[in-house]
Scaffold this active site. Structure first.
Site, PDB file in Angstrom:
ATOM      1  N   ASP A  54      -6.110   2.067  -8.864  1.00 39.48           N
ATOM      2  CA  ASP A  54      -6.676   1.581  -7.151  1.00 39.48           C
ATOM      3  C   ASP A  54      -5.984   0.685  -6.550  1.00 39.48           C
ATOM      4  OD1 ASP A  54      -7.227   4.257  -6.668  1.00 39.48           O
ATOM      5  OD2 ASP A  54      -9.923   3.257  -6.504  1.00 39.48           O
TER       6      ASP A  54
ATOM      7  N   ASP B 228     -12.980  13.331   0.473  1.00 39.09           N
ATOM      8  CA  ASP B 228     -14.066  12.144   0.134  1.00 39.09           C
ATOM      9  C   ASP B 228     -15.723  12.756   1.005  1.00 39.09           C
ATOM     10  OD1 ASP B 228     -12.026  11.110  -0.921  1.00 39.09           O
ATOM     11  OD2 ASP B 228     -11.404   9.728   0.653  1.00 39.09           O
TER      12      ASP B 228
END
Length: 240
Positions: free
Chosen positions: A8, A129
């Protein structure tokens, strides 16, 4: 079942967030390319990249870091974050990304997802998500009234390569994945599902592998950086 080590990217560094909060970022490496090489050397067959700044900005931000990874990468890479138009999709695929992950636009502009999947077969995934069963967008900052399964089913005939399902409340918390919800989603759709969020041990990966649903793979981040999971052992256990 594929193990996807996660990198990330925030401000050019490899980080992990807690519950998707940009203010709760832990930096694990200031050299993402070196981190990607370490994952590959340990035996991983894919990499999962997220441009965190891009997810909030709605456009690529960590382009230099992604390109540095791609230059030295010898395995396929999937990338999400800030990819919201055809030009950006085409740009990343031309630069060597194997699969782009479309999240916010899957809710706001599903026709774009369908067009992209038709134009670039096998190279487009949908990122879903979720917080408490409902989809969140724009880097998890905005909640919607769209249910996870409804969104996934809406792309059944679109030709997308995979669904990356992340339980936000589990992500980065090292509390274990939401196996029940992930398995239920995988049973509800024919699209391959990749589990994300909360994997904290080799046992978590084995439970996902043996959950009874045909999962494509699982994404793992903090547990690899913290040393809670040995990547070589995990790859062997997952079989890919």
């Amino acid at each position: 079942m594929i193990l996807y080590p996660a990198i990330d990217l925030k401000d050019g560094q490899a980080v992990r967030l807690l519950h998707g909060d940009m203010d709760q970022a832990t930096v694990f490496s200031d050299d993402p390319a070196a981190q990607s090489k370490a994952f590959i050397d340990a035996g991983c067959t894919w990499l999962h990249l997220v441009d965190l700044n891009g997810a909030f900005a709605g456009r690529p931000v960590n382009e230099d870091a992604v390109k540095s990874i791609l230059r030295s990468c010898t395995v396929p890479v999937q990338l999400g974050g800030g990819i919201r138009d055809m030009a950006t999709i085409e740009m990343w695929l031309e630069k060597g990304v194997s699969r782009v992950i479309l999240g916010t636009v899957a809710v706001e502009n599903p026709d774009l997802v369908r067009e992209a999947a038709r134009t670039f077969p096998s190279h487009v995934a949908v990122g879903i998500d979720a917080r408490n069963g409902f989809v969140a967008t724009k880097g998890w900052a905005e909640e919607t009234d769209v249910q996870v399964t409804d969104l996934a089913k809406s792309f059944e005939d679109a030709g997308v390569a995979a669904i990356v399902y992340t339980d936000i409340l589990r992500d980065g918390a090292m509390g274990g994945p939401n196996i029940e919800a992930t398995a239920a989603l995988a049973r509800a759709v024919s699209i391959p599902v990749i589990a994300s969020g909360g994997v904290s041990s080799l046992e978590d990966l084995i439970r996902l592998r043996d959950c009874g649903a045909d999962l494509n793979g699982a994404i793992c981040g903090r547990a690899l950086y913290d040393g809670a999971i040995n990547l070589t052992e995990a790859v062997a256990a997952m079989g890919a």
